[in-house]
Design an enzyme around this catalytic site. Sequence first.
Site, PDB file in Angstrom:
ATOM      1  N   LYS A 275       0.846  -1.196   0.000  1.00 16.56           N
ATOM      2  CA  LYS A 275       0.000   0.000   0.000  1.00 16.56           C
ATOM      3  C   LYS A 275       0.881   1.245   0.000  1.00 16.56           C
ATOM      4  CE  LYS A 275      -3.794  -1.825   2.917  1.00 16.56           C
ATOM      5  NZ  LYS A 275      -4.940  -1.721   1.990  1.00 16.56           N
ATOM      6  N   ARG A 349     -10.117 -11.604   2.697  1.00 20.87           N
ATOM      7  CA  ARG A 349     -11.047 -12.642   2.232  1.00 20.87           C
ATOM      8  C   ARG A 349     -10.432 -14.031   2.327  1.00 20.87           C
ATOM      9  NH1 ARG A 349     -11.690  -9.681  -3.355  1.00 20.87           N
ATOM     10  NH2 ARG A 349     -11.311  -7.948  -1.927  1.00 20.87           N
TER      11      ARG A 349
END
Length: 498
Positions: A275, A349
Amino acid sequence: MTRKNASLSLSKTIDRDADVVILGLTAVGGQPTLVGAIGDLEKSYHKAYSTPLRTLALTHGASTTLETAVVLPPTSVRVVVVGLGDADVTAEQLRRAVGAAVRTAMQLPGAEGLKVAVSLELAAPDLIRAAAEGALLGAYEPEVFTSKQDKPKVSTVDVVAAGRGDAREAIDEARVVAEAVCQARDWTNTPPNLLTPALFAEAAKHSLRDQRVSIDVLDEKALEKGGYGGILAVGGGSANRPRLVRMQYAPRGATFHLALVGKGITFDSGGLDIKPAGQMAGMKYDMSGAAAVIAAMQAIAGLGLKIKVTAYAAMAENMPSGTSYRSGDVMTMFDGQTVENYNTDAEGRLVMADAIARAALDEPQLIVDVATLTGACMVALGMRVGGLMASDDVTADRLLDAAEAGGEEFWQLPITEEIRSQLDSSVADMRSGGKNRFGGALAAGAFLHRFVPEKIAWGHLDIAGPANNEDSAFGCTPKGGTGVAVRTLVALARQLSS
Ligand code: BES
Ligand code: ZN
Ligand code: ZN
């Protein structure tokens, strides 16, 4: 890491020792009207409070508008007047108004160890409970890691109301729920070096030590033995090894079996698909789903609800290193399905899929998962509303009802066939993400749904927005970790209990 919450009590009259008295202002037939035991104040201080207070409230700008609170000039006791709106006040309006009033009191010069009386002429148990919750949630102060510890600003909250048995019960319930929310906030606010997966698992054990909840922690060896390919892949880049915490509460007489699953990424750097610094800064909050699930367990057991609950907290740190997983990797998940990894920053996820598949083995009737899963959900719904997806509309409605009862905001999003088909892969059973960034929250939901067997109902709460309040405090929500979803999960368990 053990917090000392303000203590909570119920009284019939305003105690003479109170440092601060919270009163309300509402409009009756268009006339501003003070709400609260003004008579008690008159008795204690031998003054005619009512008229000057009402005049003062109006001249100092207290309005019946919700959540505006003012401190009146020094009288014998400090009085905070908060607007309650002019219609019949709801439980959630009360929580917010009382939270705002307590925060106003905490801003008083020299506020330390305050004894706060909440006097709003409440009689209905659910309103008493809401006011008490609002006060304790508003009194929350984040832990600071300085060498010198400050004293808490609020030491006691006394709710002044008719003290029948059900009022007392409402107070006890408020205490249990508010303490759980504050616990979740503390974990969320803890710096990521002080809350690694192993430390988080220990903290979960510690928080449940007095409850009738069994707790097992799977360490990395057990995860390998169990075939938890998603959790191991995500945790693979970090020296702080992953954990899966399993908790179970199974009281006698329970008929419903609910499973809860929470995302516990203790820090999300993005992994190799790293990120940018600005987006990485808040990523200690990426364990808020796990915090909510563990705290909800604490409250559900603490309230003695008659419902069987099995909860899983999937804990890992997502870091770039020579042992990190990559985009394009194919992983075999806990249930044997294979996944082509789309992006190492879509790690949530993967840990959730393993934990959901494991939860399904326990054969619950309903699995609810909670995760700070996608930035896309924040784009869709903003910072104060969580996303809700479900296997069916009955489950979605159950969760929406629970959210309303708990005083939290979720909005249902669809999982469309077109989005589901975006997960098709040419090399594995599925891809972990869609074709582009559009509908990213839905693609993540569609992915998780593939790990839920058809006979089990499923609900998914994406709390990426509301888990962390970057703005200043509002209502009973502080700056920083909010503890969102705890109240919804507890309300859901209450609704499903026998
Ligand atoms: N933890 C983030 C989601 C998130 C973003 C939570 C901002 C709170 C604030 C999650 O793991 C993530 O990075 N998701 C990616 C997924 C993408 C790579 C498919 C996202 O939403 O950008
Ligand atoms: Zn990520
Ligand atoms: Zn994440």
